[in-house]
Design a protein around this motif. Structure first.
Motif, PDB file in Angstrom:
ATOM      1  N   VAL A  88      -5.416   4.056  -2.884  1.00 50.83           N
ATOM      2  CA  VAL A  88      -5.354   2.998  -1.770  1.00 50.83           C
ATOM      3  C   VAL A  88      -6.530   3.127  -0.680  1.00 50.83           C
ATOM      4  O   VAL A  88      -7.376   2.004  -0.074  1.00 50.83           O
ATOM      5  N   ILE A 123      -9.848   0.991  -1.608  1.00 47.88           N
ATOM      6  CA  ILE A 123      -9.739  -0.541  -1.318  1.00 47.88           C
ATOM      7  C   ILE A 123      -9.858  -0.798   0.341  1.00 47.88           C
ATOM      8  O   ILE A 123     -10.366  -1.602   0.764  1.00 47.88           O
ATOM      9  N   ALA A 162     -15.243  -6.459  -3.725  1.00 51.66           N
ATOM     10  CA  ALA A 162     -15.130  -6.882  -2.264  1.00 51.66           C
ATOM     11  C   ALA A 162     -16.226  -8.019  -1.920  1.00 51.66           C
ATOM     12  O   ALA A 162     -15.889  -8.975  -1.033  1.00 51.66           O
ATOM     13  N   MET A 172     -13.505  -0.213   1.634  1.00 49.89           N
ATOM     14  CA  MET A 172     -14.578  -1.304   1.306  1.00 49.89           C
ATOM     15  C   MET A 172     -14.376  -2.492   2.132  1.00 49.89           C
ATOM     16  O   MET A 172     -15.274  -3.046   2.812  1.00 49.89           O
ATOM     17  N   GLY A 231       0.628  -1.217  -0.208  1.00 54.06           N
ATOM     18  CA  GLY A 231       0.163   0.016  -0.124  1.00 54.06           C
ATOM     19  C   GLY A 231       0.845   1.172  -0.031  1.00 54.06           C
ATOM     20  O   GLY A 231       0.681   2.285  -0.596  1.00 54.06           O
ATOM     21  N   SER A 255     -17.807   3.729  -4.052  1.00 53.32           N
ATOM     22  CA  SER A 255     -17.305   3.118  -5.303  1.00 53.32           C
ATOM     23  C   SER A 255     -17.929   1.796  -5.445  1.00 53.32           C
ATOM     24  O   SER A 255     -17.900   0.705  -4.811  1.00 53.32           O
ATOM     25  N   PHE A 286     -15.710  -1.304  -6.653  1.00 53.80           N
ATOM     26  CA  PHE A 286     -14.869  -1.685  -5.621  1.00 53.80           C
ATOM     27  C   PHE A 286     -15.640  -2.535  -4.455  1.00 53.80           C
ATOM     28  O   PHE A 286     -15.403  -3.349  -3.738  1.00 53.80           O
TER      29      PHE A 286
END
Length: 355
Positions: free
Chosen positions: A83, A86, A147, A89, A74, A140, A143
């Motif tokens: 980052v 992500i 997930a 989520m 990351g 998002s 994303f």
């Protein structure tokens, strides 16, 4: 921009953000390895088993190295905007599942679930889970889908591996609660004619040596009648005392289950031990089922060589019991000549309806 609006100086916001970031990072760096180690030790995901190792001081060494490696990835991305979605989520999904677990525990009324918050209600957890999902898709949507797909894949993998731990299966508990509620609802009022369905009770005779059904075509016929719908109970009687016939009863039940699976019968199997076959059949017909989910149709085969073996006495007594319990009765004669599931036949079927 926020720092410029701070009073008395912008350094108050900058220092606070720095300390908050460092604190959150240290918390994740110390908590995540132990969580990974706990998952590995529970053997929920077998290929993570290596991370269950700990040092002599009890530190999760391999899990700590893995956490540092992921964190470094990351950092190397070098873009907070890339980052942040992500991380957001997966954090939101973690909070969502915590809320779902709390709601399930409340709905299942688990005895070990005792929330200390005085005004807690399962609707609060449900609302929290819904808010987490909403924020995920607002932030998002693509994303969020990734997930959720990852979470579903992990769940299916754990279910496929058959992981069973001491905390039990929440979905199974929810199914039991739903079944209990449905059975209680079936007891409330009389069954309407349009809702009537044939719920079969199959009386299957076992071979005395290998405990296999002596007339397997009877199960094939039951499978053709039900076509995988409704309730089907396949039962057999083992003559003798239950205490001395426990092993035989268990073996007969397993054999009966295998045969039912072979003929694709979706139902339940039960084997009883009774000192007399006639008494056992009568008890079976009277006691099968639970609540409103009780068999209303009995299926049995015409006795073989009834003139020589005097088996007609058991047959007649069984018919009398069926009539006394006001159940429908289906008697098959020449069942061994009936077509199997993979045979296609043409012609007429003569049905004798006795009222």
């Amino acid at each position: 921009m926020v720092a410029e609006l701070a009073w008395p100086t912008k350094w108050l916001i900058l220092i606070g953000a720095l300390l908050s970031t460092v604190g959150a990072g240290l918390q994740s760096l110390t908590g995540a390895p132990r969580l990974l180690q706990a998952i590995a030790r529970d053997n929920l995901i077998p290929f993570l088993k290596v991370f269950g190792y700990s040092s002599a001081q009890g530190e999760p060494t391999f899990a700590l190295i893995m956490t540092a490696f992921v964190s470094e990835l990351g950092v190397l991305i070098a873009s907070v905007d890339a980052v942040a979605p992500i991380l957001s989520m997966f954090f939101l999904m973690c909070y969502m599942f915590v809320n779902v677990a709390c709601a399930l525990q409340s709905l299942l009324q688990a005895p070990n679930w005792r929330p200390r918050f005085k005004y807690y209600h399962w609707t609060l957890s449900t609302a929290g889970a819904a808010l987490c999902v909403a924020i995920m898709f607002i932030s998002s949507w693509y994303f969020s889908l990734v997930a959720l797909v990852i979470a579903v894949v992990i769940y299916q993998y754990i279910a496929y591996r058959g992981a069973e731990k001491e905390w039990g299966d929440g979905m199974r508990g929810l199914s039991l609660q739903a079944a209990r509620y449905s059975l209680l609802q079936l007891e409330e009022g009389p069954l309407h004619t349009k809702n009537w369905r044939p719920q079969l009770l199959v009386l299957c005779k076992l071979h005395p040596t290998d405990l296999k059904p002596s007339q397997p075509k009877l199960l094939c016929f039951a499978s053709q009648l039900k076509a995988g719908k409704g309730l089907t109970m396949v039962t057999s009687i083992v003559e003798g005392n239950y205490v001395s016939k426990v092993a035989e009863v268990k073996a007969a039940k397993e054999t009966l289950k295998r045969v039912c699976d072979e003929y694709k019968i979706q139902g339940f199997c039960k084997v009883l031990a009774a000192p007399d076959i006639t008494i056992g059949l009568a008890q079976n017909i009277q006691g099968s089922g639970l609540g409103g989910l009780v068999p209303n149709t009995v299926l049995l085969a015409w006795p073989d060589a009834w003139r020589k073996k005097r088996s007609w006495q058991t047959f007649i007594e069984t018919v009398r019991v069926v009539m006394a319990t006001e159940k429908a009765l289906i008697v098959t004669k020449g069942i061994n000549w009936f077509p199997s599931n993979n045979e296609k036949c043409r012609g007429n079927i003569d049905i004798w309806w006795v009222v």
